[in-house]
Design a protein around this motif. Structure first.
Motif, PDB file in Angstrom:
ATOM      1  N   SER A  22      -7.065  49.140  56.207  1.00 29.23           N
ATOM      2  CA  SER A  22      -7.473  48.573  57.499  1.00 29.23           C
ATOM      3  C   SER A  22      -8.671  47.640  57.360  1.00 29.23           C
ATOM      4  O   SER A  22      -8.761  46.626  58.070  1.00 29.23           O
ATOM      5  CB  SER A  22      -7.803  49.698  58.487  1.00 29.23           C
ATOM      6  OG  SER A  22      -6.648  50.454  58.781  1.00 29.23           O
ATOM      7  N   LEU A  65     -10.453  45.275  65.302  1.00 25.74           N
ATOM      8  CA  LEU A  65     -10.560  46.638  65.810  1.00 25.74           C
ATOM      9  C   LEU A  65      -9.943  46.710  67.197  1.00 25.74           C
ATOM     10  O   LEU A  65     -10.174  45.842  68.040  1.00 25.74           O
ATOM     11  CB  LEU A  65     -12.022  47.071  65.870  1.00 25.74           C
ATOM     12  CG  LEU A  65     -12.720  47.373  64.536  1.00 25.74           C
ATOM     13  CD1 LEU A  65     -14.197  47.645  64.761  1.00 25.74           C
ATOM     14  CD2 LEU A  65     -12.068  48.567  63.842  1.00 25.74           C
ATOM     15  N   GLY A  66      -9.150  47.737  67.449  1.00 24.35           N
ATOM     16  CA  GLY A  66      -8.506  47.901  68.735  1.00 24.35           C
ATOM     17  C   GLY A  66      -9.360  48.711  69.693  1.00 24.35           C
ATOM     18  O   GLY A  66     -10.516  49.042  69.400  1.00 24.35           O
ATOM     19  N   ALA A  70      -9.867  51.562  67.224  1.00 21.78           N
ATOM     20  CA  ALA A  70      -8.628  51.768  66.470  1.00 21.78           C
ATOM     21  C   ALA A  70      -8.515  50.743  65.347  1.00 21.78           C
ATOM     22  O   ALA A  70      -8.728  49.552  65.560  1.00 21.78           O
ATOM     23  CB  ALA A  70      -7.418  51.660  67.401  1.00 21.78           C
ATOM     24  N   LEU A  71      -8.179  51.218  64.158  1.00 17.89           N
ATOM     25  CA  LEU A  71      -8.111  50.343  62.984  1.00 17.89           C
ATOM     26  C   LEU A  71      -6.746  49.660  62.903  1.00 17.89           C
ATOM     27  O   LEU A  71      -5.714  50.278  63.167  1.00 17.89           O
ATOM     28  CB  LEU A  71      -8.351  51.158  61.711  1.00 17.89           C
ATOM     29  CG  LEU A  71      -9.765  51.734  61.539  1.00 17.89           C
ATOM     30  CD1 LEU A  71      -9.804  52.690  60.359  1.00 17.89           C
ATOM     31  CD2 LEU A  71     -10.779  50.609  61.341  1.00 17.89           C
ATOM     32  N   SER A  73      -3.429  47.760  61.070  1.00 18.31           N
ATOM     33  CA  SER A  73      -2.644  47.984  59.864  1.00 18.31           C
ATOM     34  C   SER A  73      -1.481  47.003  59.843  1.00 18.31           C
ATOM     35  O   SER A  73      -1.144  46.397  60.860  1.00 18.31           O
ATOM     36  CB  SER A  73      -2.122  49.423  59.794  1.00 18.31           C
ATOM     37  OG  SER A  73      -1.230  49.674  60.866  1.00 18.31           O
TER      38      SER A  73
END
Length: 260
Positions: A22, A65-66, A70-71, A73
């Motif tokens: 990530s 970043l979400g 959140a990472l 991918s």
């Protein structure tokens, strides 16, 4: 009036099988955003966690970043491969489709972190395929990723390095007491790190030797070879990029990628 020359085609490769998958995606988003679309034709190539190569969404917000941290991918299902030759070509290889050529690639821009990419493995693959790429070559990538070999080369060149202890599974099995003693001699605090990973995961600060075992176990989750370093009290950390000069003009072998 002659037609303008086409934009160089840059394949930005990111993701990969390491724990820093990530982090690589985030770095690639920054690189893609910085490449001027008027000057470069950018093709984002993600390496999924299982090692498959896919054609990724060019939208850089997919690589940020979400919500809630959140990472990102690699998620695309459009499989691709680099076909070596006089010029490298990107080819879609989905099982349901007739393979279609996406076009020649002028250069690959690896944006990998950790094993299976930053450590010379991807660079070696590109060298064998005769594909030009950006950044350090095989040897410097491998050495730069291994913190212990890097320290040894610095020492051989007469550069000062922080005191450290190498902890391998063999050393630990043969002389655990001796390894613990050498670590204690470093003084506290110490920093425990996986030797061949990046700087994002598996690193612990140990202020009490009672916490050493947990720190070693955390580092071993990412690499069986561990480095334990003394702290640098009051020191400033300075990071800088090192770029090779052009050097004398030489004629390279026809298939040599010669990393840029």
């Amino acid at each position: 009036m002659s037609a303008p020359s086409p934009r160089p085609r840059v394949a930005v490769v990111f993701g990969g099988r390491s724990a820093e998958h990530s982090i690589s995606c985030i770095s690639a988003g920054s690189v893609i955003a910085a490449l001027d679309p008027d000057k470069y034709d950018v093709v984002p190539i993600g390496i999924a966690r299982d090692g498959s190569w896919v054609l990724e969404d060019p939208a850089t917000n997919r690589l940020e970043l979400g919500p809630g941290g959140a990472l990102p991918s690699v998620r695309s299902e459009t499989a691709v491969q680099l076909v070596p030759g006089a010029t490298a070509e990107l080819v879609v290889t989905d099982a349901a489709d007739v393979p279609r050529v996406l076009g020649d690639v002028d250069v690959v821009f690896p944006v990998m972190h950790g094993p299976f990419g930053q450590d010379g493995t991807l660079q070696g693959l590109l060298e064998m395929a005769g594909v030009r790429y950006v950044g350090a070559g095989v040897l410097s990538s491998a050495v730069g990723t291994d913190k212990i070999h890097m320290k040894r080369l610095f020492e051989a060149a007469g550069l000062p390095v922080l005191p450290y202890v190498t902890v391998t599974p063999r050393d630990w099995a043969r002389d655990e007491a001796g390894v613990r003693h050498r670590i204690a001699d470093l003084g506290l605090p110490v920093f425990v790190k996986p030797a061949r990973a990046g700087s994002s995961f598996g690193i612990s600060r140990v202020d009490d030797l009672a916490d050493l075992d947990a720190a070693l176990e955390e580092a071993r989750r990412h690499d069986p070879k561990v480095v334990v370093e003394a702290a640098a009290v009051g020191a400033r950390e300075v990071e800088c990029g090192v770029l090779a000069g052009r050097g004398p003009t030489t004629t390279a072998p026809a298939r040599s990628p010669r990393s840029a």
